[in-house]
Motif scaffolding. Sequence first.
Motif, PDB file in Angstrom:
ATOM      1  N   ASN A  13       0.939  -1.228   0.079  1.00 14.45           N
ATOM      2  CA  ASN A  13      -0.181  -0.059  -0.064  1.00 14.45           C
ATOM      3  C   ASN A  13       0.722   1.550   0.137  1.00 14.45           C
ATOM      4  OD1 ASN A  13      -2.657  -1.410  -0.415  1.00 14.45           O
ATOM      5  ND2 ASN A  13      -1.820  -1.877   2.616  1.00 14.45           N
ATOM      6  N   SER A  14       2.132   1.080  -0.427  1.00  9.86           N
ATOM      7  CA  SER A  14       2.886   2.562  -0.437  1.00  9.86           C
ATOM      8  C   SER A  14       2.147   3.414  -1.438  1.00  9.86           C
ATOM      9  CB  SER A  14       4.169   2.049  -1.011  1.00  9.86           C
ATOM     10  OG  SER A  14       3.956   1.536  -2.364  1.00  9.86           O
ATOM     11  N   ARG A  15       1.691   3.545  -2.255  1.00 11.05           N
ATOM     12  CA  ARG A  15       1.270   4.582  -3.000  1.00 11.05           C
ATOM     13  C   ARG A  15       0.203   5.005  -2.014  1.00 11.05           C
ATOM     14  NH1 ARG A  15      -0.049   2.543  -8.656  1.00 11.05           N
ATOM     15  NH2 ARG A  15      -0.326   0.255  -8.092  1.00 11.05           N
ATOM     16  N   MET A  16      -0.837   4.411  -1.666  1.00  6.76           N
ATOM     17  CA  MET A  16      -2.133   4.989  -0.391  1.00  6.76           C
ATOM     18  C   MET A  16      -0.864   5.743   1.158  1.00  6.76           C
ATOM     19  SD  MET A  16      -4.539   5.183  -1.063  1.00  6.76           S
ATOM     20  CE  MET A  16      -6.264   4.920  -1.102  1.00  6.76           C
ATOM     21  N   GLY A  17       0.284   5.501   1.096  1.00  7.56           N
ATOM     22  CA  GLY A  17       0.437   6.307   2.512  1.00  7.56           C
ATOM     23  C   GLY A  17       0.916   5.001   3.607  1.00  7.56           C
ATOM     24  N   GLY A  18       0.595   3.305   3.153  1.00 10.23           N
ATOM     25  CA  GLY A  18       0.897   2.690   3.584  1.00 10.23           C
ATOM     26  C   GLY A  18      -0.309   1.975   4.334  1.00 10.23           C
ATOM     27  N   ASP A  85      -8.784 -25.741  -5.680  1.00  6.64           N
ATOM     28  CA  ASP A  85      -9.382 -25.237  -6.432  1.00  6.64           C
ATOM     29  C   ASP A  85      -9.249 -24.550  -7.448  1.00  6.64           C
ATOM     30  OD1 ASP A  85     -10.511 -26.679  -7.997  1.00  6.64           O
ATOM     31  OD2 ASP A  85     -12.596 -26.182  -6.283  1.00  6.64           O
ATOM     32  N   SER A  86      -9.866 -24.214  -8.916  1.00  5.06           N
ATOM     33  CA  SER A  86     -10.265 -22.812  -9.384  1.00  5.06           C
ATOM     34  C   SER A  86     -10.574 -21.351  -8.645  1.00  5.06           C
ATOM     35  CB  SER A  86     -10.926 -23.614 -10.872  1.00  5.06           C
ATOM     36  OG  SER A  86     -11.987 -23.751  -9.910  1.00  5.06           O
ATOM     37  N   CYS A  87     -10.403 -20.209  -9.029  1.00  6.10           N
ATOM     38  CA  CYS A  87     -10.378 -19.812  -7.571  1.00  6.10           C
ATOM     39  C   CYS A  87     -10.825 -18.697  -8.832  1.00  6.10           C
ATOM     40  CB  CYS A  87      -9.311 -19.392  -6.797  1.00  6.10           C
ATOM     41  SG  CYS A  87      -9.434 -18.239  -5.870  1.00  6.10           S
ATOM     42  N   PHE A  88     -11.756 -17.460  -7.830  1.00  4.74           N
ATOM     43  CA  PHE A  88     -12.011 -16.115  -8.857  1.00  4.74           C
ATOM     44  C   PHE A  88     -10.853 -14.995  -7.968  1.00  4.74           C
ATOM     45  CE2 PHE A  88     -13.958 -11.437  -9.034  1.00  4.74           C
ATOM     46  CZ  PHE A  88     -13.970 -11.384 -10.668  1.00  4.74           C
ATOM     47  N   ILE A  89      -9.905 -14.475  -8.777  1.00  8.39           N
ATOM     48  CA  ILE A  89      -9.072 -14.159  -8.074  1.00  8.39           C
ATOM     49  C   ILE A  89      -9.404 -12.247  -8.348  1.00  8.39           C
ATOM     50  CG2 ILE A  89      -6.443 -13.436  -7.730  1.00  8.39           C
ATOM     51  CD1 ILE A  89      -6.759 -16.157  -6.545  1.00  8.39           C
ATOM     52  N   VAL A  90      -9.168 -11.419  -7.263  1.00 13.84           N
ATOM     53  CA  VAL A  90      -9.386 -10.249  -7.233  1.00 13.84           C
ATOM     54  C   VAL A  90      -8.368  -9.057  -6.475  1.00 13.84           C
ATOM     55  CG1 VAL A  90     -11.218 -10.966  -6.085  1.00 13.84           C
ATOM     56  CG2 VAL A  90     -11.481  -8.541  -7.509  1.00 13.84           C
ATOM     57  N   ALA A  91      -8.230  -7.965  -6.464  1.00 15.11           N
ATOM     58  CA  ALA A  91      -7.434  -7.583  -6.066  1.00 15.11           C
ATOM     59  C   ALA A  91      -8.665  -6.133  -4.884  1.00 15.11           C
ATOM     60  CB  ALA A  91      -7.123  -5.609  -6.781  1.00 15.11           C
ATOM     61  N   CYS A  92      -8.142  -6.028  -3.518  1.00 15.10           N
ATOM     62  CA  CYS A  92      -8.647  -5.326  -2.557  1.00 15.10           C
ATOM     63  C   CYS A  92      -9.667  -3.927  -2.463  1.00 15.10           C
ATOM     64  CB  CYS A  92      -8.074  -5.970  -0.881  1.00 15.10           C
ATOM     65  SG  CYS A  92      -7.220  -4.630  -1.001  1.00 15.10           S
ATOM     66  N   ASP A  93      -9.501  -3.685  -3.751  1.00 17.22           N
ATOM     67  CA  ASP A  93      -8.702  -2.572  -3.875  1.00 17.22           C
ATOM     68  C   ASP A  93     -10.309  -1.771  -5.077  1.00 17.22           C
ATOM     69  OD1 ASP A  93      -7.791  -2.799  -6.223  1.00 17.22           O
ATOM     70  OD2 ASP A  93      -5.636  -1.186  -5.512  1.00 17.22           O
ATOM     71  N   MET A  94     -11.132  -2.619  -4.898  1.00 17.27           N
ATOM     72  CA  MET A  94     -12.506  -2.654  -6.632  1.00 17.27           C
ATOM     73  C   MET A  94     -13.560  -2.312  -6.021  1.00 17.27           C
ATOM     74  SD  MET A  94     -10.439  -5.221  -9.032  1.00 17.27           S
ATOM     75  CE  MET A  94     -11.336  -4.680 -10.143  1.00 17.27           C
ATOM     76  N   PRO A  95     -13.846  -1.792  -5.147  1.00 18.56           N
ATOM     77  CA  PRO A  95     -14.960  -1.537  -5.024  1.00 18.56           C
ATOM     78  C   PRO A  95     -16.510  -1.610  -5.871  1.00 18.56           C
ATOM     79  CG  PRO A  95     -14.661   1.071  -5.278  1.00 18.56           C
ATOM     80  CD  PRO A  95     -13.386  -0.390  -5.793  1.00 18.56           C
ATOM     81  N   ASN A 171      -9.963   0.541  -9.765  1.00 19.42           N
ATOM     82  CA  ASN A 171      -8.998   0.931  -8.768  1.00 19.42           C
ATOM     83  C   ASN A 171      -8.459   1.843  -7.673  1.00 19.42           C
ATOM     84  OD1 ASN A 171      -8.005   0.584 -10.704  1.00 19.42           O
ATOM     85  ND2 ASN A 171      -5.803  -1.116  -9.257  1.00 19.42           N
ATOM     86  N   ILE A 172      -8.769   2.048  -6.822  1.00 19.25           N
ATOM     87  CA  ILE A 172      -8.037   2.853  -6.103  1.00 19.25           C
ATOM     88  C   ILE A 172      -6.985   2.595  -5.345  1.00 19.25           C
ATOM     89  CG2 ILE A 172      -8.446   4.400  -3.744  1.00 19.25           C
ATOM     90  CD1 ILE A 172     -10.823   4.401  -6.073  1.00 19.25           C
ATOM     91  N   ASN A 173      -5.742   3.386  -6.428  1.00 18.75           N
ATOM     92  CA  ASN A 173      -4.431   3.011  -5.137  1.00 18.75           C
ATOM     93  C   ASN A 173      -3.920   3.658  -5.087  1.00 18.75           C
ATOM     94  OD1 ASN A 173      -3.502   0.431  -6.889  1.00 18.75           O
ATOM     95  ND2 ASN A 173      -4.012   1.546  -8.840  1.00 18.75           N
ATOM     96  N   THR A 174      -4.837   5.710  -5.003  1.00 24.21           N
ATOM     97  CA  THR A 174      -3.798   6.309  -4.413  1.00 24.21           C
ATOM     98  C   THR A 174      -4.670   7.795  -3.618  1.00 24.21           C
ATOM     99  OG1 THR A 174      -4.163   8.478  -6.736  1.00 24.21           O
ATOM    100  CG2 THR A 174      -2.019   7.031  -5.929  1.00 24.21           C
ATOM    101  N   PRO A 175      -4.481   8.364  -2.600  1.00 29.64           N
ATOM    102  CA  PRO A 175      -5.541   8.826  -1.590  1.00 29.64           C
ATOM    103  C   PRO A 175      -5.957   9.644  -2.725  1.00 29.64           C
ATOM    104  CG  PRO A 175      -3.180   8.794  -0.838  1.00 29.64           C
ATOM    105  CD  PRO A 175      -3.210   8.340  -2.106  1.00 29.64           C
ATOM    106  N   GLU A 176      -5.418  10.603  -3.771  1.00 29.85           N
ATOM    107  CA  GLU A 176      -6.080  11.098  -4.675  1.00 29.85           C
ATOM    108  C   GLU A 176      -7.200  10.996  -5.662  1.00 29.85           C
ATOM    109  OE1 GLU A 176      -2.444  12.893  -3.503  1.00 29.85           O
ATOM    110  OE2 GLU A 176      -2.852  10.641  -4.538  1.00 29.85           O
ATOM    111  N   GLU A 177      -7.022   8.896  -5.479  1.00 30.40           N
ATOM    112  CA  GLU A 177      -8.265   8.514  -6.262  1.00 30.40           C
ATOM    113  C   GLU A 177      -9.234   8.392  -5.298  1.00 30.40           C
ATOM    114  OE1 GLU A 177      -4.804   5.808  -9.409  1.00 30.40           O
ATOM    115  OE2 GLU A 177      -5.787   4.990  -8.278  1.00 30.40           O
ATOM    116  N   TYR A 178      -8.563   7.571  -4.384  1.00 33.56           N
ATOM    117  CA  TYR A 178      -9.627   7.721  -3.290  1.00 33.56           C
ATOM    118  C   TYR A 178     -11.273   8.615  -3.113  1.00 33.56           C
ATOM    119  CZ  TYR A 178     -11.769   5.807   1.282  1.00 33.56           C
ATOM    120  OH  TYR A 178     -12.879   5.995   2.462  1.00 33.56           O
TER     121      TYR A 178
END
Length: 183
Positions: A13-18, A85-95, A171-178
């Motif tokens: 989460n470096s781009r999100m300031g940790g 098993d098979s799995c749907f993988i998703v990043a946590c920053d996709m609201p 997806n949200i990577n930075t405080p500005e995007e948030y």
Amino acid sequence: MKKNIALLAGGKNSRMGGFTKSFLKFENEFFFQRVLKEFSNFDRITIISNEKKIYKEYPIEIFEDLVKDKGPLGGIYTALSSINDSCFIVACDMPFLNPKKILNFYNDLADYDAVIPLYKGRPQPLCALYNISILKYIKEAIADDDLKIMIPLKKANIKFVEIDDDKLFVNINTPEEYDTLTL
């Protein structure tokens, strides 16, 4: 076929300031809670995170990275290896994830190592369905320290599916995007 989902929430989460992105709030819910709610009808829901303790109050299965410091590819490896098993993988920053958009992916999984959406021609490997059969290519890439997700995908039999949805892959990577997050 069982429907499994793994939420990748182990980044630095470096781009999100940790700040841990899965604990960002949108409409009074943490991002990860939105995913859990949207995919509650799946057979197995897991979180891949090296910070198990921050999720201890939530009734969810959590796996720590099996191989540390390998980025999202390491998270995919951990999810597939742990679920086996098979799995749907998703990043946590996709609201704005929506299972209706991806449930059809399961129809093709028997014939492919992964079904990966394209948005405007760009692959979205952190919002994709992976067959357990792709694990051998991921292991190989990690052993070679080739950590770009597309490296093992180039060796695998992949079906790409164009999805035209302006919100799904936000997806949200930075405080500005948030700060600009809106429905």
